[in-house]
Write an enzyme that holds these catalytic residues in place. Structure first.
Site, PDB file in Angstrom:
ATOM      1  N   SER A  42       0.866  -1.175   0.000  1.00 21.73           N
ATOM      2  CA  SER A  42       0.000   0.000   0.000  1.00 21.73           C
ATOM      3  C   SER A  42       0.904   1.225   0.000  1.00 21.73           C
ATOM      4  O   SER A  42       1.853   1.311  -0.795  1.00 21.73           O
ATOM      5  CB  SER A  42      -0.933  -0.057   1.213  1.00 21.73           C
ATOM      6  N   LYS A  61      -5.543   2.737  -2.763  1.00 20.39           N
ATOM      7  CA  LYS A  61      -4.821   2.083  -1.663  1.00 20.39           C
ATOM      8  C   LYS A  61      -5.730   1.900  -0.448  1.00 20.39           C
ATOM      9  O   LYS A  61      -5.625   0.893   0.255  1.00 20.39           O
ATOM     10  CB  LYS A  61      -3.561   2.877  -1.295  1.00 20.39           C
ATOM     11  N   TYR A 121      -5.059   8.247  -6.080  1.00 17.76           N
ATOM     12  CA  TYR A 121      -4.076   7.260  -5.628  1.00 17.76           C
ATOM     13  C   TYR A 121      -4.486   6.689  -4.275  1.00 17.76           C
ATOM     14  O   TYR A 121      -4.536   5.471  -4.078  1.00 17.76           O
ATOM     15  CB  TYR A 121      -2.698   7.921  -5.542  1.00 17.76           C
TER      16      TYR A 121
HETATM   17  P1  NDP Z   1       8.602   1.235  -9.482  1.00 20.72           P
HETATM   18  O1  NDP Z   1       8.094   2.158 -10.550  1.00 20.72           O
HETATM   19  O2  NDP Z   1      10.053   1.114  -9.285  1.00 20.72           O
HETATM   20  O3  NDP Z   1       7.999  -0.218  -9.682  1.00 20.72           O
HETATM   21  C1  NDP Z   1       6.657  -0.408 -10.008  1.00 20.72           C
HETATM   22  C2  NDP Z   1       6.513  -1.758 -10.625  1.00 20.72           C
HETATM   23  O4  NDP Z   1       5.121  -2.000 -10.916  1.00 20.72           O
HETATM   24  C3  NDP Z   1       7.275  -1.897 -11.932  1.00 20.72           C
HETATM   25  O5  NDP Z   1       7.892  -3.167 -11.936  1.00 20.72           O
HETATM   26  C4  NDP Z   1       6.174  -1.808 -12.976  1.00 20.72           C
HETATM   27  O6  NDP Z   1       6.458  -2.530 -14.139  1.00 20.72           O
HETATM   28  C5  NDP Z   1       5.055  -2.489 -12.239  1.00 20.72           C
HETATM   29  N1  NDP Z   1       3.764  -2.281 -12.877  1.00 20.72           N
HETATM   30  C6  NDP Z   1       3.138  -1.120 -13.172  1.00 20.72           C
HETATM   31  N2  NDP Z   1       1.965  -1.366 -13.777  1.00 20.72           N
HETATM   32  C7  NDP Z   1       1.865  -2.717 -13.867  1.00 20.72           C
HETATM   33  C8  NDP Z   1       0.894  -3.611 -14.371  1.00 20.72           C
HETATM   34  N3  NDP Z   1      -0.247  -3.167 -14.956  1.00 20.72           N
HETATM   35  N4  NDP Z   1       1.106  -4.949 -14.270  1.00 20.72           N
HETATM   36  C9  NDP Z   1       2.227  -5.409 -13.710  1.00 20.72           C
HETATM   37  N5  NDP Z   1       3.206  -4.630 -13.233  1.00 20.72           N
HETATM   38  C10 NDP Z   1       3.002  -3.293 -13.308  1.00 20.72           C
HETATM   39  O7  NDP Z   1       7.892   1.767  -8.137  1.00 20.72           O
HETATM   40  P2  NDP Z   1       7.847   1.140  -6.659  1.00 20.72           P
HETATM   41  O8  NDP Z   1       8.739  -0.007  -6.516  1.00 20.72           O
HETATM   42  O9  NDP Z   1       7.989   2.261  -5.746  1.00 20.72           O
HETATM   43  O10 NDP Z   1       6.319   0.666  -6.593  1.00 20.72           O
HETATM   44  C11 NDP Z   1       5.948  -0.564  -5.996  1.00 20.72           C
HETATM   45  C12 NDP Z   1       4.750  -0.343  -5.089  1.00 20.72           C
HETATM   46  O11 NDP Z   1       5.139   0.504  -3.997  1.00 20.72           O
HETATM   47  C13 NDP Z   1       3.559   0.330  -5.762  1.00 20.72           C
HETATM   48  O12 NDP Z   1       2.384  -0.374  -5.418  1.00 20.72           O
HETATM   49  C14 NDP Z   1       3.546   1.736  -5.168  1.00 20.72           C
HETATM   50  O13 NDP Z   1       2.240   2.282  -5.111  1.00 20.72           O
HETATM   51  C15 NDP Z   1       4.117   1.454  -3.778  1.00 20.72           C
HETATM   52  N6  NDP Z   1       4.670   2.648  -3.110  1.00 20.72           N
HETATM   53  C16 NDP Z   1       5.830   3.238  -3.523  1.00 20.72           C
HETATM   54  C17 NDP Z   1       6.333   4.343  -2.848  1.00 20.72           C
HETATM   55  C18 NDP Z   1       7.624   4.977  -3.222  1.00 20.72           C
HETATM   56  O14 NDP Z   1       7.927   6.074  -2.721  1.00 20.72           O
HETATM   57  N7  NDP Z   1       8.444   4.382  -4.036  1.00 20.72           N
HETATM   58  C19 NDP Z   1       5.614   4.926  -1.705  1.00 20.72           C
HETATM   59  C20 NDP Z   1       4.435   4.217  -1.335  1.00 20.72           C
HETATM   60  C21 NDP Z   1       3.996   3.130  -2.014  1.00 20.72           C
HETATM   61  P3  NDP Z   1       6.873  -1.810 -15.538  1.00 20.72           P
HETATM   62  O15 NDP Z   1       8.359  -1.704 -15.422  1.00 20.72           O
HETATM   63  O16 NDP Z   1       6.391  -2.764 -16.555  1.00 20.72           O
HETATM   64  O17 NDP Z   1       6.162  -0.473 -15.574  1.00 20.72           O
END
Ligand code: NDP
Length: 288
Positions: A145, A163, A159
Site C-alpha cells: 500500500s 490504496k 491514488y
Molecule cells: P517502481 O516504478 O520502481 O515499480 C513499479 C513496478 O510496478 C514496476 O515493476 C512496474 O512494471 C510495475 N507495474 C506497473 N503497472 C503494472 C501492471 N499493470 N502490471 C504489472 N506490473 C506493473 O515503483 P515502486 O517499486 O515504488 O512501486 C511498488 C509499489 O510501492 C507500488 O504499489 C507503489 O504504489 C508502492 N509505493 C511506492 C512508494 C515509493 O515512494 N516508491 C511509496 C508508497 C507506495 P513496468 O516496469 O512494466 O512499468
C-alpha cells in the site's frame, strides 16, 4: 529457466510470487528472498528486465510475464506456479504507480485504470492463491500500500482511494484467513528511491488552473524527489521479510521516518477529532 515447461520442479526454500518485480520494491523483495535461499517467481510486464537476476540465480528465479490488470493472465500464472512447484508460500501484490491530480482533474478512466492496478488485480491474485494456501495450511500475502493508504492530501485523492480500497479489503481478509494459518500484511512506505516518481512511471492528470495553489506544489515536488527519496528499498525488503518471520506479524507496517511521523500524526488528529465530536456521535441512538 523457461516458462514454457510445465513439468514439476524442486523449489529451494519458500516459493514467492512477486508482481512488479522488474524494479523498485518488487525487485528488492525478490533479491532479499533470494538472499534468504528462497525461490522467486518474478512477475513483470517486461520479464526480459529480469534476465540479469535470473542469470545470477538460474535455479531459483523464474521470470514470468504478467500485467496484473489482465485477469486471465493472473489465473494462468498462479496455475503455472502450482504446476511447477506445487506451492506458493508468499504472494506479494506490489505492482503499482503514482497518480497526481485534484479530484476534479482526475478522469473516470484514470481512476478506473488505477483501481484495476491497485485493487482488482491484487484482489484477483489473492483469490487465486487462497484455495491453495488454505489447503496447505500456511502462506503469507503482502499488500504494498502506501502511507497514502492511511491518509490523503491534496493532489493524491485518486491514488489514496485505490490504496484505501486495498487496505479495507485486506483488513477483513486478515481476519478471515488467520484461522487457516495464513499471514496477511499491509506495507505502508513513505518516499522510497524506486522508479515511482520518475517521468515514465508517474501519471499526472490534465490540470485545471484553479488547483494551482493546492495541487501545483505536489505536481512539481513529487517528480523532483526522483533519485533523492530518503527510503532505501533494500532495507525495506529486509524489514518486510523480518516482519513476515515474526511470531506476531503486524497487519500494517509503515516504512520510513516520513511514513512513521505522518501516520502517527494522522492517528493523533483522528483520535482528537472523534473525541471533539464524541457527544454528538453518542447522541444519535434511539432513546428506548
Ligand atoms: P517502481 O516504478 O520502481 O515499480 C513499479 C513496478 O510496478 C514496476 O515493476 C512496474 O512494471 C510495475 N507495474 C506497473 N503497472 C503494472 C501492471 N499493470 N502490471 C504489472 N506490473 C506493473 O515503483 P515502486 O517499486 O515504488 O512501486 C511498488 C509499489 O510501492 C507500488 O504499489 C507503489 O504504489 C508502492 N509505493 C511506492 C512508494 C515509493 O515512494 N516508491 C511509496 C508508497 C507506495 P513496468 O516496469 O512494466 O512499468
Amino acid at each position: 529457466m523457461s516458462t514454457a515447461d510445465t513439468s514439476a520442479r524442486e523449489a529451494a526454500g519458500r516459493v514467492w510470487l512477486i508482481t512488479g518485480a522488474s524494479s523498485g520494491f518488487g525487485r528488492a523483495i525478490a533479491e532479499a528472498a533470494l538472499a534468504a535461499g528462497d525461490t522467486v517467481v518474478a512477475a513483470a510486464r517486461r520479464p526480459e528486465a529480469l534476465e540479469g537476476l535470473a542469470a545470477t540465480y538460474p535455479d531459483r528465479v523464474v521470470p514470468v510475464a504478467l500485467d496484473v490488470t489482465d485477469p486471465a493472465r493472473v489465473a494462468a500464472v498462479v496455475a503455472e506456479v502450482l504446476l511447477w512447484y506445487g506451492r506458493i508460500d508468499v504472494l506479494v501484490n506490489n505492482a503499482g504507480r503514482g497518480l497526481v491530480g485534484a479530484v476534479e482533474e482526475t478522469t473516470e478512466r484514470e481512476l478506473r485504470d488505477l483501481m484495476e492496478l491497485h485493487f482488482f488485480g491484487p484482489a484477483a491474485l489473492t483469490r487465486a492463491v487462497l484455495p491453495h494456501m488454505r489447503s496447505q495450511g500456511s502462506g503469507a500475502i503482502v499488500q504494498m500500500s502506501s502511507m497514502g493508504g492511511r491518509f490523503s492530501f491534496a493532489g493524491v485523492g485518486g491514488y489514496s482511494a485505490t490504496k484505501f480500497a486495498l487496505e479495507g479489503l485486506t483488513e477483513a481478509l486478515a481476519l478471515e484467513v488467520a484461522p487457516f494459518g495464513i499471514k496477511v500484511m499491509i506495507v505502508e512506505p513513505g518516499a522510497f528511491r524506486t522508479g515511482f516518481a520518475g517521468g515514465g512511471a508517474l501519471l499526472q492528470s490534465a490540470t485545471i488552473a484553479a488547483y494551482e495553489e493546492t495541487v501545483g506544489p505536489v505536481r512539481a515536488t513529487l517528480p523532483s524527489t526522483d533519485g533523492k527519496q530518503p527510503g532505501d528499498p533494500a532495507k525495506a525488503a529486509v524489514a518486510i521479510l523480518a516482519a513476515l518471520e515474526a511470531k506476531e506479524t503486524p497487519l500494517r507496517l509503515p516504512l520510513g521516518n516520513d511514513s512513521a511521523d505522518a501516520i502517527l500524526g494522522h492517528l493523533d488528529a483522528s483520535r482528537e477529532e472523534v473525541l471533539t465530536w464524541e457527544s454528538v456521535s453518542r447522541g444519535t441512538d434511539f432513546d428506548d
